[in-house]
Design a protein around this motif. Structure first.
Motif, PDB file in Angstrom:
ATOM      1  N   GLN A   1      -8.345   3.216  -5.716  1.00  9.98           N
ATOM      2  CA  GLN A   1      -7.536   4.821  -5.799  1.00  9.98           C
ATOM      3  C   GLN A   1      -6.266   4.576  -6.486  1.00  9.98           C
ATOM      4  O   GLN A   1      -5.568   5.781  -6.440  1.00  9.98           O
ATOM      5  N   ARG A   2      -5.748   3.509  -6.690  1.00 11.88           N
ATOM      6  CA  ARG A   2      -4.161   3.494  -7.196  1.00 11.88           C
ATOM      7  C   ARG A   2      -4.392   3.792  -8.488  1.00 11.88           C
ATOM      8  O   ARG A   2      -5.248   3.415  -9.599  1.00 11.88           O
ATOM      9  N   ARG A   3      -3.493   4.778  -8.912  1.00 11.53           N
ATOM     10  CA  ARG A   3      -3.181   5.075 -10.392  1.00 11.53           C
ATOM     11  C   ARG A   3      -2.208   3.879 -11.064  1.00 11.53           C
ATOM     12  O   ARG A   3      -1.559   3.115 -10.562  1.00 11.53           O
TER      13      ARG A   3
ATOM     14  N   TYR B   1       3.134   4.068  -6.362  1.00  4.47           N
ATOM     15  CA  TYR B   1       1.749   4.480  -6.557  1.00  4.47           C
ATOM     16  C   TYR B   1       1.253   5.677  -6.166  1.00  4.47           C
ATOM     17  O   TYR B   1       1.743   6.174  -4.906  1.00  4.47           O
TER      18      TYR B   1
ATOM     19  N   MET C   1       0.871  -1.329   0.006  1.00  7.21           N
ATOM     20  CA  MET C   1       0.049   0.066   0.101  1.00  7.21           C
ATOM     21  C   MET C   1       0.905   1.203  -0.091  1.00  7.21           C
ATOM     22  O   MET C   1       0.651   2.091  -0.746  1.00  7.21           O
TER      23      MET C   1
ATOM     24  N   TRP D   1      -6.157  -3.756   0.940  1.00 14.53           N
ATOM     25  CA  TRP D   1      -5.688  -3.961  -0.521  1.00 14.53           C
ATOM     26  C   TRP D   1      -7.026  -3.615  -1.208  1.00 14.53           C
ATOM     27  O   TRP D   1      -7.255  -2.900  -2.275  1.00 14.53           O
TER      28      TRP D   1
ATOM     29  N   LEU E   1      -1.864   7.714  -5.107  1.00 16.00           N
ATOM     30  CA  LEU E   1      -3.311   7.543  -4.966  1.00 16.00           C
ATOM     31  C   LEU E   1      -4.251   8.626  -5.463  1.00 16.00           C
ATOM     32  O   LEU E   1      -3.840   9.899  -5.194  1.00 16.00           O
TER      33      LEU E   1
END
Length: 170
Positions: free
Chosen positions: A158-160, A6, A1, A152, A8
């Motif tokens: 929200q992850r690009r 990443y 995370m 997760w 977000l």
């Protein structure tokens, strides 16, 4: 995370609502009487209280607690009090918790979940003088063990993408 690759995106309020409704539906399932099944509403509430404290706060926790009180036919306010305190303490420690990876965040989540169950236990004991079995607190340990999975799943939208595409604005 907390992978540095990443970036977000902001949490979509609709996704937050859907995740809370999904947690409530999971709590509606008849598996709630089985020892060790965690309180999914509490788990999702603590997640959003830590990750989005300005969007999910004590008032949402109170309303979710009232819904759980109605569903479980418990003393009105028992879960509302427990969830309100859970959200309050999660918001208080949210900056510290976010410094750790999800596996270590679970160590911060465990006392919060245990405290929530302790509040519920004290309210039930004050009203009925009944104490649960020794396995009552197992669900807090299961919830803490599920924390990395919940993180997760709830962070996935929200992850690009890691590889930037020049045709996309973000």
């Amino acid at each position: 995370m907390n992978d540095p690759h990443y970036i977000l995106l902001p949490a979509n309020p609709l996704f937050i609502v859907v995740s809370l409704v999904a947690a409530f539906v999971l709590n509606l399932l008849p598996t709630g009487q089985i020892p060790g099944v965690p309180d999914f509403v509490a788990l999702v509430l603590v997640f959003w209280s830590i990750h989005e404290p300005r969007k999910i706060g004590i008032s949402i926790a109170f309303l979710m607690g009232l819904l759980m009180d109605i569903h479980q036919a418990t003393l009105l306010g028992e879960n509302a009090l427990a969830y309100t305190l859970l959200s309050y303490f999660a918001i208080m420690i949210h900056r510290r918790v976010l410094w750790f990876p999800a596996s270590r965040q679970a160590l911060h989540i465990l006392p919060l979940m245990l405290f929530t169950q302790l509040v519920q236990l004290l309210v039930r004991a004050a009203i009925s003088n009944k104490f649960p079995h020794w396995y009552f607190f197992i669900e807090s340990f299961v919830a803490a063990a599920l924390w990395p999975v919940a993180t997760w799943l709830l962070m996935a939208p929200q992850r690009r993408a890691i590889d930037r595409d020049d045709n996309r604005p973000i």
